[in-house]
Design a protein around this motif. Structure first.
Motif, PDB file in Angstrom:
ATOM      1  N   GLY A 110       0.817  -1.200   0.000  1.00 32.06           N
ATOM      2  CA  GLY A 110       0.000   0.000   0.000  1.00 32.06           C
ATOM      3  C   GLY A 110       0.855   1.257   0.000  1.00 32.06           C
ATOM      4  N   ASN A 111       0.185   2.386  -0.099  1.00 28.15           N
ATOM      5  CA  ASN A 111       0.843   3.690  -0.198  1.00 28.15           C
ATOM      6  C   ASN A 111       0.410   4.597   0.945  1.00 28.15           C
ATOM      7  OD1 ASN A 111       1.902   3.019  -2.853  1.00 28.15           O
ATOM      8  ND2 ASN A 111      -0.201   3.229  -3.542  1.00 28.15           N
ATOM      9  N   GLU A 112       1.215   5.604   1.167  1.00 28.98           N
ATOM     10  CA  GLU A 112       0.911   6.695   2.111  1.00 28.98           C
ATOM     11  C   GLU A 112       0.628   6.208   3.515  1.00 28.98           C
ATOM     12  OE1 GLU A 112       1.607   9.648   1.002  1.00 28.98           O
ATOM     13  OE2 GLU A 112       1.784   8.977  -1.055  1.00 28.98           O
ATOM     14  N   PRO A 113       1.572   5.757   4.255  1.00 27.17           N
ATOM     15  CA  PRO A 113       2.985   5.584   3.919  1.00 27.17           C
ATOM     16  C   PRO A 113       3.225   4.265   3.189  1.00 27.17           C
ATOM     17  CG  PRO A 113       2.648   4.949   6.195  1.00 27.17           C
ATOM     18  CD  PRO A 113       1.315   5.415   5.654  1.00 27.17           C
ATOM     19  N   GLY A 114       4.252   4.217   2.392  1.00 25.06           N
ATOM     20  CA  GLY A 114       4.552   3.006   1.619  1.00 25.06           C
ATOM     21  C   GLY A 114       4.849   1.820   2.527  1.00 25.06           C
ATOM     22  N   TRP A 115       4.243   0.689   2.223  1.00 23.24           N
ATOM     23  CA  TRP A 115       4.452  -0.531   3.002  1.00 23.24           C
ATOM     24  C   TRP A 115       4.251  -1.748   2.111  1.00 23.24           C
ATOM     25  CZ3 TRP A 115       0.493  -4.132   3.394  1.00 23.24           C
ATOM     26  CH2 TRP A 115      -0.795  -3.685   3.028  1.00 23.24           C
ATOM     27  N   HIS A 116       4.813  -2.874   2.517  1.00 31.65           N
ATOM     28  CA  HIS A 116       4.498  -4.162   1.892  1.00 31.65           C
ATOM     29  C   HIS A 116       4.817  -5.288   2.856  1.00 31.65           C
ATOM     30  CE1 HIS A 116       8.784  -3.940   0.516  1.00 31.65           C
ATOM     31  NE2 HIS A 116       8.738  -5.245   0.707  1.00 31.65           N
ATOM     32  N   ASN A 145       6.952  -4.034  17.780  1.00 32.75           N
ATOM     33  CA  ASN A 145       6.127  -3.042  18.481  1.00 32.75           C
ATOM     34  C   ASN A 145       4.706  -3.532  18.712  1.00 32.75           C
ATOM     35  OD1 ASN A 145       8.248  -1.114  18.541  1.00 32.75           O
ATOM     36  ND2 ASN A 145       7.841  -0.649  16.407  1.00 32.75           N
ATOM     37  N   GLY A 146       4.527  -4.839  18.809  1.00 32.06           N
ATOM     38  CA  GLY A 146       3.206  -5.405  19.080  1.00 32.06           C
ATOM     39  C   GLY A 146       2.725  -6.345  17.986  1.00 32.06           C
ATOM     40  N   ASP A 147       1.497  -6.792  18.152  1.00 33.88           N
ATOM     41  CA  ASP A 147       0.888  -7.720  17.198  1.00 33.88           C
ATOM     42  C   ASP A 147       0.546  -7.034  15.879  1.00 33.88           C
ATOM     43  OD1 ASP A 147       0.987  -9.615  19.201  1.00 33.88           O
ATOM     44  OD2 ASP A 147      -1.122  -9.414  19.734  1.00 33.88           O
ATOM     45  N   TRP A 148       0.498  -7.828  14.805  1.00 30.62           N
ATOM     46  CA  TRP A 148       0.020  -7.337  13.514  1.00 30.62           C
ATOM     47  C   TRP A 148      -0.976  -8.349  12.960  1.00 30.62           C
ATOM     48  CZ3 TRP A 148       0.666 -10.582   9.431  1.00 30.62           C
ATOM     49  CH2 TRP A 148       1.668 -11.543   9.515  1.00 30.62           C
ATOM     50  N   THR A 149      -1.906  -7.857  12.143  1.00 29.38           N
ATOM     51  CA  THR A 149      -2.828  -8.727  11.406  1.00 29.38           C
ATOM     52  C   THR A 149      -2.956  -8.204   9.988  1.00 29.38           C
ATOM     53  OG1 THR A 149      -4.822  -7.502  12.025  1.00 29.38           O
ATOM     54  CG2 THR A 149      -4.206  -9.350  13.441  1.00 29.38           C
ATOM     55  N   LEU A 150      -3.049  -9.124   9.060  1.00 30.64           N
ATOM     56  CA  LEU A 150      -3.283  -8.784   7.668  1.00 30.64           C
ATOM     57  C   LEU A 150      -4.519  -9.550   7.224  1.00 30.64           C
ATOM     58  CD1 LEU A 150      -2.285  -7.435   4.972  1.00 30.64           C
ATOM     59  CD2 LEU A 150      -1.272  -9.665   4.462  1.00 30.64           C
ATOM     60  N   THR A 151      -5.539  -8.826   6.806  1.00 32.48           N
ATOM     61  CA  THR A 151      -6.740  -9.440   6.258  1.00 32.48           C
ATOM     62  C   THR A 151      -6.663  -9.345   4.747  1.00 32.48           C
ATOM     63  OG1 THR A 151      -8.005  -8.792   8.210  1.00 32.48           O
ATOM     64  CG2 THR A 151      -9.270  -9.416   6.255  1.00 32.48           C
ATOM     65  N   VAL A 152      -6.782 -10.489   4.090  1.00 33.24           N
ATOM     66  CA  VAL A 152      -6.717 -10.566   2.632  1.00 33.24           C
ATOM     67  C   VAL A 152      -8.104 -10.963   2.139  1.00 33.24           C
ATOM     68  CG1 VAL A 152      -5.657 -11.726   0.660  1.00 33.24           C
ATOM     69  CG2 VAL A 152      -4.280 -11.181   2.680  1.00 33.24           C
ATOM     70  N   TYR A 182      -6.624  -9.045  -5.054  1.00 34.07           N
ATOM     71  CA  TYR A 182      -6.957  -9.044  -3.639  1.00 34.07           C
ATOM     72  C   TYR A 182      -6.889  -7.642  -3.035  1.00 34.07           C
ATOM     73  CZ  TYR A 182      -6.115 -14.035  -4.165  1.00 34.07           C
ATOM     74  OH  TYR A 182      -6.159 -15.336  -4.589  1.00 34.07           O
ATOM     75  N   THR A 183      -7.767  -7.397  -2.071  1.00 42.93           N
ATOM     76  CA  THR A 183      -7.716  -6.211  -1.227  1.00 42.93           C
ATOM     77  C   THR A 183      -7.069  -6.628   0.082  1.00 42.93           C
ATOM     78  OG1 THR A 183      -9.693  -5.267  -2.236  1.00 42.93           O
ATOM     79  CG2 THR A 183      -9.142  -4.510  -0.020  1.00 42.93           C
ATOM     80  N   SER A 184      -6.203  -5.790   0.640  1.00 46.49           N
ATOM     81  CA  SER A 184      -5.469  -6.124   1.860  1.00 46.49           C
ATOM     82  C   SER A 184      -5.621  -5.024   2.901  1.00 46.49           C
ATOM     83  CB  SER A 184      -3.982  -6.301   1.550  1.00 46.49           C
ATOM     84  OG  SER A 184      -3.796  -7.318   0.597  1.00 46.49           O
ATOM     85  N   ILE A 185      -5.759  -5.437   4.152  1.00 47.58           N
ATOM     86  CA  ILE A 185      -5.855  -4.488   5.264  1.00 47.58           C
ATOM     87  C   ILE A 185      -4.866  -4.933   6.333  1.00 47.58           C
ATOM     88  CG2 ILE A 185      -7.348  -3.449   7.006  1.00 47.58           C
ATOM     89  CD1 ILE A 185      -9.735  -4.327   5.141  1.00 47.58           C
ATOM     90  N   LEU A 186      -3.840  -4.126   6.573  1.00 45.85           N
ATOM     91  CA  LEU A 186      -2.811  -4.421   7.563  1.00 45.85           C
ATOM     92  C   LEU A 186      -3.052  -3.560   8.795  1.00 45.85           C
ATOM     93  CD1 LEU A 186      -0.117  -5.781   8.395  1.00 45.85           C
ATOM     94  CD2 LEU A 186       1.049  -3.853   7.267  1.00 45.85           C
ATOM     95  N   LYS A 187      -3.139  -4.208   9.951  1.00 48.00           N
ATOM     96  CA  LYS A 187      -3.256  -3.492  11.223  1.00 48.00           C
ATOM     97  C   LYS A 187      -1.991  -3.761  12.012  1.00 48.00           C
ATOM     98  CE  LYS A 187      -8.241  -3.426  11.415  1.00 48.00           C
ATOM     99  NZ  LYS A 187      -9.446  -3.627  12.204  1.00 48.00           N
ATOM    100  N   GLU A 196       1.025  -1.532  14.762  1.00 50.41           N
ATOM    101  CA  GLU A 196       1.525  -0.335  15.444  1.00 50.41           C
ATOM    102  C   GLU A 196       0.445   0.733  15.611  1.00 50.41           C
ATOM    103  OE1 GLU A 196       5.142   0.860  13.436  1.00 50.41           O
ATOM    104  OE2 GLU A 196       6.144  -1.007  14.014  1.00 50.41           O
ATOM    105  N   GLY A 197      -0.790   0.300  15.896  1.00 50.07           N
ATOM    106  CA  GLY A 197      -1.892   1.231  16.126  1.00 50.07           C
ATOM    107  C   GLY A 197      -2.455   1.874  14.872  1.00 50.07           C
ATOM    108  N   LYS A 198      -2.057   1.390  13.701  1.00 50.06           N
ATOM    109  CA  LYS A 198      -2.516   1.961  12.431  1.00 50.06           C
ATOM    110  C   LYS A 198      -3.247   0.906  11.615  1.00 50.06           C
ATOM    111  CE  LYS A 198       1.553   4.896  12.206  1.00 50.06           C
ATOM    112  NZ  LYS A 198       2.870   4.974  11.636  1.00 50.06           N
ATOM    113  N   THR A 199      -4.153   1.352  10.769  1.00 52.53           N
ATOM    114  CA  THR A 199      -4.810   0.492   9.787  1.00 52.53           C
ATOM    115  C   THR A 199      -4.374   0.971   8.414  1.00 52.53           C
ATOM    116  OG1 THR A 199      -6.702   0.116  11.238  1.00 52.53           O
ATOM    117  CG2 THR A 199      -7.023  -0.323   8.889  1.00 52.53           C
ATOM    118  N   LEU A 200      -3.667   0.121   7.692  1.00 56.75           N
ATOM    119  CA  LEU A 200      -3.136   0.454   6.371  1.00 56.75           C
ATOM    120  C   LEU A 200      -3.874  -0.367   5.324  1.00 56.75           C
ATOM    121  CD1 LEU A 200       0.621   0.242   7.410  1.00 56.75           C
ATOM    122  CD2 LEU A 200      -0.769   2.318   7.227  1.00 56.75           C
TER     123      LEU A 200
END
Length: 126
Positions: free
Chosen positions: A35-41, A82-89, A105-110, A112-116
């Motif tokens: 994803g973008n803003e901020p860039g991540w993968h 910095n804690g747990d992460w989850t990725l919903t695909v 696919y649509t992806s949602i990464l949670k 460090e307190g953010k939803t990307l």
């Protein structure tokens, strides 16, 4: 009555002998969500995740547990520094407006307190 009990016990024994557990199927492909803003993968393969956040400023690897959430959704989860992460695909077409590229696919990464939010596909193998 005794014969019926023996037959039922024998049937239960046969059925339990027939039930087998199959090991998890290892998928040799790599799935990339980005994803973008901020860039991540995040790259997922064989129960492991390689995560890059904040345009590459944060990088780590983690084990990745997989949970099926129905026929069109899968959730991956793990522990980061910095804690747990989850990725919903989600099996739903996704368009990256910055690159004008379409993904399956649509992806949602949670994390460090953010939803990307982003998109994802399997990376073609050589």
């Amino acid at each position: 009555m005794k014969l019926l009990s023996l037959c039922l016990a024998g049937t239960a024994l046969l059925l339990s002998a027939c039930s087998t557990t199959t090991p998890d199927i290892i998928d040799p492909r790599t799935f990339r969500a980005q994803g973008n803003e901020p860039g991540w993968h995040i790259d997922l393969q064989n129960g492991h995740a390689s995560i890059v956040l904040n345009y590459g400023d944060t990088r780590y690897t983690s084990s990745a547990a997989q949970t099926l959430m129905g026929s069109t959704q899968t959730r991956y989860s793990g522990q980061g520094p910095n804690g747990d992460w989850t990725l919903t695909v989600i099996k739903q077409e996704c368009s990256d407006t910055m690159s004008d590229q379409s993904y399956e696919y649509t992806s949602i990464l949670k994390t460090e307190g953010k939803t990307l939010r982003g998109c994802g596909n399997y990376i073609p193998q050589p």
